[in-house]
Design a protein around this motif. Structure first.
Motif, PDB file in Angstrom:
ATOM      1  N   CYS A  84       0.842  -1.192   0.000  1.00  0.00           N
ATOM      2  CA  CYS A  84       0.000   0.000   0.000  1.00  0.00           C
ATOM      3  C   CYS A  84       0.880   1.246   0.000  1.00  0.00           C
ATOM      4  CB  CYS A  84      -0.898  -0.015   1.236  1.00  0.00           C
ATOM      5  SG  CYS A  84      -2.031   1.375   1.305  1.00  0.00           S
ATOM      6  N   GLU A  85       0.581   2.177  -0.875  1.00  0.00           N
ATOM      7  CA  GLU A  85       1.352   3.425  -0.954  1.00  0.00           C
ATOM      8  C   GLU A  85       0.913   4.441   0.097  1.00  0.00           C
ATOM      9  OE1 GLU A  85       3.941   4.174  -2.853  1.00  0.00           O
ATOM     10  OE2 GLU A  85       3.926   2.231  -3.853  1.00  0.00           O
ATOM     11  N   LEU A  86      -0.223   4.199   0.720  1.00  0.00           N
ATOM     12  CA  LEU A  86      -0.735   5.133   1.711  1.00  0.00           C
ATOM     13  C   LEU A  86      -0.117   4.847   3.076  1.00  0.00           C
ATOM     14  CD1 LEU A  86      -4.488   4.979   0.674  1.00  0.00           C
ATOM     15  CD2 LEU A  86      -2.853   6.803   0.145  1.00  0.00           C
ATOM     16  N   ASN A  87       0.163   5.905   3.817  1.00  0.00           N
ATOM     17  CA  ASN A  87       0.686   5.773   5.178  1.00  0.00           C
ATOM     18  C   ASN A  87      -0.487   5.773   6.149  1.00  0.00           C
ATOM     19  OD1 ASN A  87       3.291   5.904   4.123  1.00  0.00           O
ATOM     20  ND2 ASN A  87       3.356   8.130   4.321  1.00  0.00           N
ATOM     21  N   PHE A  88      -0.510   4.814   7.079  1.00  0.00           N
ATOM     22  CA  PHE A  88      -1.596   4.732   8.053  1.00  0.00           C
ATOM     23  C   PHE A  88      -1.124   3.961   9.272  1.00  0.00           C
ATOM     24  CE2 PHE A  88      -1.790   1.063   5.349  1.00  0.00           C
ATOM     25  CZ  PHE A  88      -2.102   0.009   6.196  1.00  0.00           C
ATOM     26  N   ALA A  89      -1.812   4.184  10.403  1.00  0.00           N
ATOM     27  CA  ALA A  89      -1.437   3.514  11.648  1.00  0.00           C
ATOM     28  C   ALA A  89      -2.478   2.491  12.091  1.00  0.00           C
ATOM     29  CB  ALA A  89      -1.236   4.551  12.751  1.00  0.00           C
ATOM     30  N   ASP A  90      -3.700   2.595  11.575  1.00  0.00           N
ATOM     31  CA  ASP A  90      -4.756   1.663  11.966  1.00  0.00           C
ATOM     32  C   ASP A  90      -5.790   1.575  10.841  1.00  0.00           C
ATOM     33  OD1 ASP A  90      -6.711   3.837  12.312  1.00  0.00           O
ATOM     34  OD2 ASP A  90      -5.685   4.269  14.194  1.00  0.00           O
ATOM     35  N   PRO A  91      -6.726   0.646  10.934  1.00  0.00           N
ATOM     36  CA  PRO A  91      -7.707   0.472   9.852  1.00  0.00           C
ATOM     37  C   PRO A  91      -8.535   1.723   9.561  1.00  0.00           C
ATOM     38  CG  PRO A  91      -7.715  -1.454  11.262  1.00  0.00           C
ATOM     39  CD  PRO A  91      -6.837  -0.416  11.935  1.00  0.00           C
TER      40      PRO A  91
ATOM     41  N   THR B 175      -7.852   6.130   2.075  1.00  0.00           N
ATOM     42  CA  THR B 175      -8.362   5.557   0.825  1.00  0.00           C
ATOM     43  C   THR B 175      -9.437   6.447   0.225  1.00  0.00           C
ATOM     44  OG1 THR B 175      -7.877   3.326   1.609  1.00  0.00           O
ATOM     45  CG2 THR B 175      -9.444   3.529  -0.202  1.00  0.00           C
ATOM     46  N   ILE B 176     -10.336   6.941   1.052  1.00  0.00           N
ATOM     47  CA  ILE B 176     -11.387   7.847   0.563  1.00  0.00           C
ATOM     48  C   ILE B 176     -10.758   9.121   0.001  1.00  0.00           C
ATOM     49  CG2 ILE B 176     -13.328   9.305   1.276  1.00  0.00           C
ATOM     50  CD1 ILE B 176     -14.016   7.001   3.290  1.00  0.00           C
ATOM     51  N   LEU B 177      -9.785   9.681   0.711  1.00  0.00           N
ATOM     52  CA  LEU B 177      -9.107  10.888   0.223  1.00  0.00           C
ATOM     53  C   LEU B 177      -8.347  10.621  -1.074  1.00  0.00           C
ATOM     54  CD1 LEU B 177      -7.728  12.368   3.559  1.00  0.00           C
ATOM     55  CD2 LEU B 177      -9.645  13.223   2.192  1.00  0.00           C
TER      56      LEU B 177
ATOM     57  N   VAL C 261      -2.163  12.733  -0.307  1.00  0.00           N
ATOM     58  CA  VAL C 261      -2.817  12.176   0.881  1.00  0.00           C
ATOM     59  C   VAL C 261      -1.784  11.959   1.979  1.00  0.00           C
ATOM     60  CG1 VAL C 261      -4.030  10.157   1.812  1.00  0.00           C
ATOM     61  CG2 VAL C 261      -4.709  11.102  -0.399  1.00  0.00           C
ATOM     62  N   ASN C 262      -0.628  11.412   1.633  1.00  0.00           N
ATOM     63  CA  ASN C 262       0.418  11.181   2.633  1.00  0.00           C
ATOM     64  C   ASN C 262       0.974  12.479   3.197  1.00  0.00           C
ATOM     65  OD1 ASN C 262       0.228   8.394   2.516  1.00  0.00           O
ATOM     66  ND2 ASN C 262       1.763   8.218   0.909  1.00  0.00           N
ATOM     67  N   LEU C 263       0.856  13.578   2.451  1.00  0.00           N
ATOM     68  CA  LEU C 263       1.297  14.887   2.959  1.00  0.00           C
ATOM     69  C   LEU C 263       0.302  15.476   3.961  1.00  0.00           C
ATOM     70  CD1 LEU C 263       2.656  16.590  -0.293  1.00  0.00           C
ATOM     71  CD2 LEU C 263       3.990  15.830   1.679  1.00  0.00           C
ATOM     72  N   VAL C 264      -0.986  15.275   3.716  1.00  0.00           N
ATOM     73  CA  VAL C 264      -1.986  15.939   4.560  1.00  0.00           C
ATOM     74  C   VAL C 264      -2.486  15.089   5.726  1.00  0.00           C
ATOM     75  CG1 VAL C 264      -2.766  17.405   2.656  1.00  0.00           C
ATOM     76  CG2 VAL C 264      -3.985  15.283   3.148  1.00  0.00           C
ATOM     77  N   THR C 265      -2.444  13.764   5.610  1.00  0.00           N
ATOM     78  CA  THR C 265      -3.029  12.945   6.679  1.00  0.00           C
ATOM     79  C   THR C 265      -2.297  13.024   8.021  1.00  0.00           C
ATOM     80  OG1 THR C 265      -1.959  10.985   5.708  1.00  0.00           O
ATOM     81  CG2 THR C 265      -4.307  11.318   5.252  1.00  0.00           C
ATOM     82  N   PRO C 266      -0.980  13.197   8.083  1.00  0.00           N
ATOM     83  CA  PRO C 266      -0.375  13.316   9.427  1.00  0.00           C
ATOM     84  C   PRO C 266      -0.969  14.469  10.242  1.00  0.00           C
ATOM     85  CG  PRO C 266       1.336  12.876   7.829  1.00  0.00           C
ATOM     86  CD  PRO C 266       0.064  13.140   7.053  1.00  0.00           C
ATOM     87  N   GLU C 267      -1.130  15.616   9.627  1.00  0.00           N
ATOM     88  CA  GLU C 267      -1.713  16.764  10.327  1.00  0.00           C
ATOM     89  C   GLU C 267      -3.192  16.525  10.617  1.00  0.00           C
ATOM     90  OE1 GLU C 267      -2.134  20.460  12.203  1.00  0.00           O
ATOM     91  OE2 GLU C 267      -0.413  19.169  11.810  1.00  0.00           O
ATOM     92  N   LEU C 268      -3.900  15.938   9.671  1.00  0.00           N
ATOM     93  CA  LEU C 268      -5.317  15.621   9.850  1.00  0.00           C
ATOM     94  C   LEU C 268      -5.510  14.718  11.066  1.00  0.00           C
ATOM     95  CD1 LEU C 268      -8.253  15.633   8.616  1.00  0.00           C
ATOM     96  CD2 LEU C 268      -7.564  13.521   7.472  1.00  0.00           C
TER      97      LEU C 268
END
Length: 86
Positions: free
Chosen positions: A48-55, A62-64, A73-80
């Motif tokens: 998976c190319e997306l960074n995540f810590a849990d489901p 994935t939605i983003l 997505v990987n740039l904005v999700t840490p702050e989100l």
């Protein structure tokens, strides 16, 4: 001629076809396992190319990613997820 992995999966898809009528839980689990095995064989290095810590984070990412690139997505999700962890 070498077939692409997905072509191979599709050309040998007897276990992937959903049978007519209601499928038992056992049959569904067996079919899901067969699909998993074939995809793993066809794409052994997939990740998976997306960074995540849990489901939940994976679901949101994935939605983003449907709206922009995985890189964005990987740039904005840490702050989100820092601002709204739950």
């Amino acid at each position: 001629m070498r077939q692409e992995p997905i072509d191979y999966c599709l050309s040998t898809c007897s276990a992937l076809v959903i049978p007519m009528g209601r499928e038992s839980k056992s049959a569904r689990q067996t079919r899901a396992l067969e699909i998993h095995v074939r995809l793993k064989r066809a794409y052994p290095d997939a990740h998976c190319e997306l960074n995540f810590a849990d489901p939940f984070q994976l679901l949101v990412a994935t939605i983003l990613s449907a709206q922009c690139t995985d890189v964005r997505v990987n740039l904005v999700t840490p702050e989100l997820f820092r601002r709204w962890p739950d």
